[in-house]
Design an enzyme around this catalytic site. Structure first.
Site, PDB file in Angstrom:
ATOM      1  N   LYS A 171     -13.816 -23.527 -13.099  1.00 26.33           N
ATOM      2  CA  LYS A 171     -12.332 -23.243 -13.306  1.00 26.33           C
ATOM      3  C   LYS A 171     -12.292 -21.700 -13.188  1.00 26.33           C
ATOM      4  CE  LYS A 171     -11.199 -27.192 -15.999  1.00 26.33           C
ATOM      5  NZ  LYS A 171     -11.270 -27.738 -17.267  1.00 26.33           N
ATOM      6  N   GLN A 206     -11.917 -26.436 -23.302  1.00 25.50           N
ATOM      7  CA  GLN A 206     -12.536 -27.469 -22.512  1.00 25.50           C
ATOM      8  C   GLN A 206     -12.869 -28.674 -23.477  1.00 25.50           C
ATOM      9  OE1 GLN A 206     -13.071 -27.621 -19.125  1.00 25.50           O
ATOM     10  NE2 GLN A 206     -13.608 -29.706 -19.714  1.00 25.50           N
ATOM     11  N   ASP A 235      -3.062 -26.953 -20.037  1.00 25.70           N
ATOM     12  CA  ASP A 235      -3.414 -28.477 -19.751  1.00 25.70           C
ATOM     13  C   ASP A 235      -2.205 -29.108 -20.252  1.00 25.70           C
ATOM     14  OD1 ASP A 235      -5.844 -28.851 -18.867  1.00 25.70           O
ATOM     15  OD2 ASP A 235      -7.162 -28.498 -20.681  1.00 25.70           O
TER      16      ASP A 235
END
Ligand code: NDP
Length: 290
Positions: free
Chosen positions: A53, A97, A120
């Protein structure tokens, strides 16, 4: 007949090029889009995901900040980091994460992220907005699947889509996006009866199960489009391999188009994360409503 391969790497490269152009425009206005990635603990797979990422962010011109915290970090300490990132006007997107270590309540942490920085799309404000059809930040993996489907089929209106899996991060938002695209949607899960027969009726099958090669040829209607979200690490013939939830070799002669694993949905997930970060930055500067 053999299915067409849906090239996720090429599609992701197109998204990243679009993102890079938008980043350049924002920088010309003095805005530098920034993504904060928070990683707690030593899970090796999570470290790989975070590295990828951060690399993609760099390639598109997005500034990235990493906050790496030890596995024993308390929930309070993690929430304090999130509060600091929420308050920082130079941070546009925040990604925590997953999975978090067992002693930390994931929902509490995800709910602490400012919904406007929730790249997200897991905050209940964004989940609710998606189900109401409001323009909100949308989970990256299902949003990536939608791009692949639109590239492959164009208008999805009226298609029968079967989503196998009902997780909060893939299955449920995938179903919501397909419904918003005017598909007729069935969601199958571990308690579904006659799952195979239902799947065989679908024009579109999205498999997000986490079971290596579970979906064989007898789950797929001839000519259906198959999106394989699964990423399963298995050992085969003495080698470590990544395989999907779909038995690729068996389904290839039946479907009209299929995503490979790797090289299908995976690259799209990261590309859509970058897209969401730029969208969040633009929205925070009053340039669009996501
Ligand atoms: P979860 O484990 O959270 O959910 C799996 C879902 O599959 C559940 O809803 C479960 O049903 C359902 N399921 C399990 N067994 C069966 C069965 N026999 N028949 C029908 N349904 C079944 O997984 P995720 O959604 O997080 O991930 C799914 C897969 O996608 C994994 O392989 C993961 O690695 C991959 N993934 C890939 C990403 C990418 O970027 N390509 C991103 C995210 C995930 P129930 O709810 O009843 O238990």
């Amino acid at each position: 007949m053999s299915a067409r391969l849906i090239d996720g790497k090429a599609a992701a490269a197109r998204v990243l090029t679009e993102v890079a152009t938008q980043v350049e425009r924002l920088k010309a206005q003095g805005i530098e889009p920034a993504l904060a990635v928070v990683l707690v603990g030593d899970d090796p797979a999570s470290h790989v995901y975070v590295r990828n990422k951060v690399r993609s962010a760099g390639e598109t011109g997005i500034r990235s900040l990493e906050r790496r915290l030890p596995a024993e970090t308390s929930a309070e300490a993690l929430l304090a980091v999130i509060a600091e990132l929420n308050a920082d006007p130079l941070v546009n997107g925040i990604l925590v994460q997953l999975p978090l270590p067992g002693h930390i309540d994931e929902t509490r942490v995800l709910q602490a992220i400012d919904p406007h920085k929730d790249v997200d799309g897991f905050h209940s404000e964004n989940v609710g907005g998606l189900s109401q059809g409001r323009p909100v930040l949308t989970p990256c993996t299902p949003a990536g699947c939608m791009r692949l489907l639109r590239d492959t089929l164009g208008d999805l209106s009226g298609k029968h889509a079967v989503v196998i899996g009902r997780s909060n991060i893939v299955g449920k938002p995938m179903a919501a996006l397909l419904l918003a695209a005017n598909c007729t949607v069935s969601v199958l899960h571990s308690r579904s009866r006659d799952a195979q027969a239902l799947s065989r009726q679908a024009d579109i099958v999205v498999a997000a199960i986490g079971r290596p090669r579970m979906i064989g040829a007898d789950w797929i209607k001839p000519g259906a489009v198959v999106i394989d979200v699964g990423i399963n690490r298995i050992e085969e013939d003495g080698r470590n391999r990544l395989v999907g939830d779909v038995d690729f070799d068996a389904v290839l002669p039946v479907a009209s188009a299929i995503t490979p694993v790797p090289g299908g949905v995976g690259p799209m997930t990261i590309a859509l994360l970058m897209h969401n970060t730029v969208t969040a930055a633009r929205q925070q500067h009053g340039q669009e409503s996501v």
